[in-house]
Design a protein around this motif. Structure first.
Motif, PDB file in Angstrom:
ATOM      1  N   GLU A  73      -6.923   3.145  10.823  1.00 50.82           N
ATOM      2  CA  GLU A  73      -8.089   2.291  10.555  1.00 50.82           C
ATOM      3  C   GLU A  73      -8.406   2.145   8.863  1.00 50.82           C
ATOM      4  OE1 GLU A  73     -11.613   3.710  12.610  1.00 50.82           O
ATOM      5  OE2 GLU A  73     -10.181   4.052  14.436  1.00 50.82           O
ATOM      6  N   MET A  74      -7.275   1.877   8.377  1.00 54.97           N
ATOM      7  CA  MET A  74      -7.417   1.719   7.004  1.00 54.97           C
ATOM      8  C   MET A  74      -7.825   0.161   6.482  1.00 54.97           C
ATOM      9  SD  MET A  74      -4.841   1.635   3.478  1.00 54.97           S
ATOM     10  CE  MET A  74      -4.978   3.237   2.968  1.00 54.97           C
ATOM     11  N   PRO A  75      -8.818  -0.178   5.872  1.00 55.08           N
ATOM     12  CA  PRO A  75      -9.383  -1.563   5.858  1.00 55.08           C
ATOM     13  C   PRO A  75      -8.071  -2.493   5.225  1.00 55.08           C
ATOM     14  CG  PRO A  75     -11.082   0.008   5.044  1.00 55.08           C
ATOM     15  CD  PRO A  75      -9.704   0.766   5.331  1.00 55.08           C
ATOM     16  N   LEU A  76      -8.147  -3.727   5.587  1.00 57.11           N
ATOM     17  CA  LEU A  76      -7.135  -4.805   4.975  1.00 57.11           C
ATOM     18  C   LEU A  76      -7.200  -4.746   3.595  1.00 57.11           C
ATOM     19  CD1 LEU A  76      -6.853  -7.476   7.582  1.00 57.11           C
ATOM     20  CD2 LEU A  76      -5.076  -5.841   6.736  1.00 57.11           C
ATOM     21  N   ALA A  77      -8.335  -4.618   2.951  1.00 58.75           N
ATOM     22  CA  ALA A  77      -8.862  -4.680   1.508  1.00 58.75           C
ATOM     23  C   ALA A  77      -8.083  -3.811   0.904  1.00 58.75           C
ATOM     24  CB  ALA A  77     -10.352  -4.846   1.355  1.00 58.75           C
ATOM     25  N   GLU A  78      -7.921  -2.338   1.528  1.00 55.12           N
ATOM     26  CA  GLU A  78      -7.541  -1.126   0.785  1.00 55.12           C
ATOM     27  C   GLU A  78      -5.945  -1.315   0.912  1.00 55.12           C
ATOM     28  OE1 GLU A  78      -8.715   2.680   1.911  1.00 55.12           O
ATOM     29  OE2 GLU A  78     -10.900   2.125   1.454  1.00 55.12           O
ATOM     30  N   MET A  79      -5.553  -1.797   2.053  1.00 57.27           N
ATOM     31  CA  MET A  79      -4.048  -2.129   2.301  1.00 57.27           C
ATOM     32  C   MET A  79      -3.422  -3.067   1.309  1.00 57.27           C
ATOM     33  SD  MET A  79      -3.873  -2.204   6.402  1.00 57.27           S
ATOM     34  CE  MET A  79      -2.078  -2.543   6.527  1.00 57.27           C
ATOM     35  N   ARG A  80      -4.249  -4.115   0.934  1.00 55.61           N
ATOM     36  CA  ARG A  80      -3.748  -5.135   0.237  1.00 55.61           C
ATOM     37  C   ARG A  80      -3.649  -4.444  -1.227  1.00 55.61           C
ATOM     38  NH1 ARG A  80      -7.222 -10.530   0.841  1.00 55.61           N
ATOM     39  NH2 ARG A  80      -5.658 -11.212  -0.668  1.00 55.61           N
ATOM     40  N   ARG A  81      -4.778  -3.521  -1.713  1.00 58.21           N
ATOM     41  CA  ARG A  81      -4.990  -3.127  -2.966  1.00 58.21           C
ATOM     42  C   ARG A  81      -3.735  -2.184  -3.159  1.00 58.21           C
ATOM     43  NH1 ARG A  81      -5.413  -3.120  -8.182  1.00 58.21           N
ATOM     44  NH2 ARG A  81      -6.200  -1.450  -8.878  1.00 58.21           N
ATOM     45  N   TYR A  82      -3.236  -1.384  -2.188  1.00 62.62           N
ATOM     46  CA  TYR A  82      -2.252  -0.688  -2.189  1.00 62.62           C
ATOM     47  C   TYR A  82      -0.885  -1.232  -2.336  1.00 62.62           C
ATOM     48  CZ  TYR A  82       1.166   3.214  -1.029  1.00 62.62           C
ATOM     49  OH  TYR A  82       2.162   4.066  -1.167  1.00 62.62           O
ATOM     50  N   ALA A  83      -0.790  -2.228  -1.834  1.00 57.83           N
ATOM     51  CA  ALA A  83       0.580  -3.287  -1.935  1.00 57.83           C
ATOM     52  C   ALA A  83       0.470  -3.742  -3.409  1.00 57.83           C
ATOM     53  CB  ALA A  83       0.331  -4.334  -0.737  1.00 57.83           C
ATOM     54  N   GLU A  84      -0.684  -4.191  -4.003  1.00 60.49           N
ATOM     55  CA  GLU A  84      -0.563  -4.525  -5.275  1.00 60.49           C
ATOM     56  C   GLU A  84      -0.216  -3.342  -6.351  1.00 60.49           C
ATOM     57  OE1 GLU A  84      -4.619  -5.889  -5.885  1.00 60.49           O
ATOM     58  OE2 GLU A  84      -4.407  -7.504  -4.361  1.00 60.49           O
ATOM     59  N   LEU A  85      -0.683  -2.138  -5.879  1.00 63.63           N
ATOM     60  CA  LEU A  85      -0.569  -1.142  -6.707  1.00 63.63           C
ATOM     61  C   LEU A  85       1.088  -0.805  -6.629  1.00 63.63           C
ATOM     62  CD1 LEU A  85      -3.596   1.130  -6.265  1.00 63.63           C
ATOM     63  CD2 LEU A  85      -3.019  -0.142  -8.335  1.00 63.63           C
ATOM     64  N   HIS A  86       1.435  -0.819  -5.372  1.00 64.34           N
ATOM     65  CA  HIS A  86       2.967  -0.438  -5.158  1.00 64.34           C
ATOM     66  C   HIS A  86       3.749  -1.366  -6.020  1.00 64.34           C
ATOM     67  CE1 HIS A  86       6.654  -0.508  -2.864  1.00 64.34           C
ATOM     68  NE2 HIS A  86       6.448   0.726  -2.840  1.00 64.34           N
ATOM     69  N   ARG A  87       3.667  -2.851  -6.159  1.00 64.73           N
ATOM     70  CA  ARG A  87       4.208  -3.761  -6.596  1.00 64.73           C
ATOM     71  C   ARG A  87       4.397  -3.625  -8.105  1.00 64.73           C
ATOM     72  NH1 ARG A  87       2.971  -6.809  -1.946  1.00 64.73           N
ATOM     73  NH2 ARG A  87       0.944  -7.502  -2.955  1.00 64.73           N
ATOM     74  N   ALA A  88       3.002  -3.161  -8.631  1.00 66.49           N
ATOM     75  CA  ALA A  88       3.077  -2.805 -10.153  1.00 66.49           C
ATOM     76  C   ALA A  88       3.785  -1.896 -10.638  1.00 66.49           C
ATOM     77  CB  ALA A  88       1.663  -2.593 -10.447  1.00 66.49           C
ATOM     78  N   GLY A  89       4.486  -1.048  -9.846  1.00 64.98           N
ATOM     79  CA  GLY A  89       5.294  -0.174 -10.430  1.00 64.98           C
ATOM     80  C   GLY A  89       4.750   1.397 -10.405  1.00 64.98           C
ATOM     81  N   PRO A  90       5.848   2.349 -11.201  1.00 61.69           N
ATOM     82  CA  PRO A  90       5.443   3.482 -11.258  1.00 61.69           C
ATOM     83  C   PRO A  90       4.213   3.887 -12.050  1.00 61.69           C
ATOM     84  CG  PRO A  90       7.560   3.133 -12.228  1.00 61.69           C
ATOM     85  CD  PRO A  90       7.033   1.939 -11.698  1.00 61.69           C
ATOM     86  N   ASP A  91       3.926   2.891 -12.890  1.00 56.37           N
ATOM     87  CA  ASP A  91       2.586   3.148 -13.970  1.00 56.37           C
ATOM     88  C   ASP A  91       1.496   3.199 -13.221  1.00 56.37           C
ATOM     89  OD1 ASP A  91       4.384   3.164 -16.101  1.00 56.37           O
ATOM     90  OD2 ASP A  91       3.927   0.972 -16.621  1.00 56.37           O
TER      91      ASP A  91
END
Length: 123
Positions: free
Chosen positions: A60-78
């Motif tokens: 039940e992670m909200p889609l907004a948090e999933m999207r945020r996680y995806a953005e952070l993942h694509r941003a790389g190790p920083d």
């Protein structure tokens, strides 16, 4: 390299094909390869990512948090610290729900044992 059709990726991830399309549209899936005829082809890495998304949705992670996680993942190790914080926050919510469910199960189980020990129907 192994590649999967939308149907195969859906089957392996537990999502519907429509959900895969939706996730691509809202940015949870990026860079999905397409054949010359426009058919999506998913890699093993894509399927692994989908399995993570499936776990996020199932807990039940909200889609907004999933999207945020995806953005952070694509941003790389920083952005790793932010990603971990997001997952840890979600993990605490999941743990709270698990504790609540365990408490509910205890009450239900006790009711079953009480009723069956007394020879009463459980209803």
């Amino acid at each position: 390299m192994t590649s999967y059709s939308s149907g195969q990726a859906a089957e392996r991830s537990g999502f519907s094909i429509d959900t895969l399309r939706y996730y691509e549209r809202i940015g949870l899936l990026k860079g999905i390869h397409r054949t010359e005829s426009g058919q999506r082809r998913f890699t093993d890495d894509d399927v692994t990512w989908l399995r993570l998304l499936r776990c996020m949705r199932d807990t039940e992670m909200p889609l907004a948090e999933m999207r945020r996680y995806a953005e952070l993942h694509r941003a790389g190790p920083d952005r790793m610290t932010e990603r971990l914080n997001l997952l840890e926050d979600h993990g605490r919510r999941v743990e709270g729900r698990l504790e609540h469910l365990q408490s509910c199960w205890t009450v239900i189980r006790d009711e079953i044992h009480t009723r069956t020990a007394a020879g009463q129907p459980v209803c």
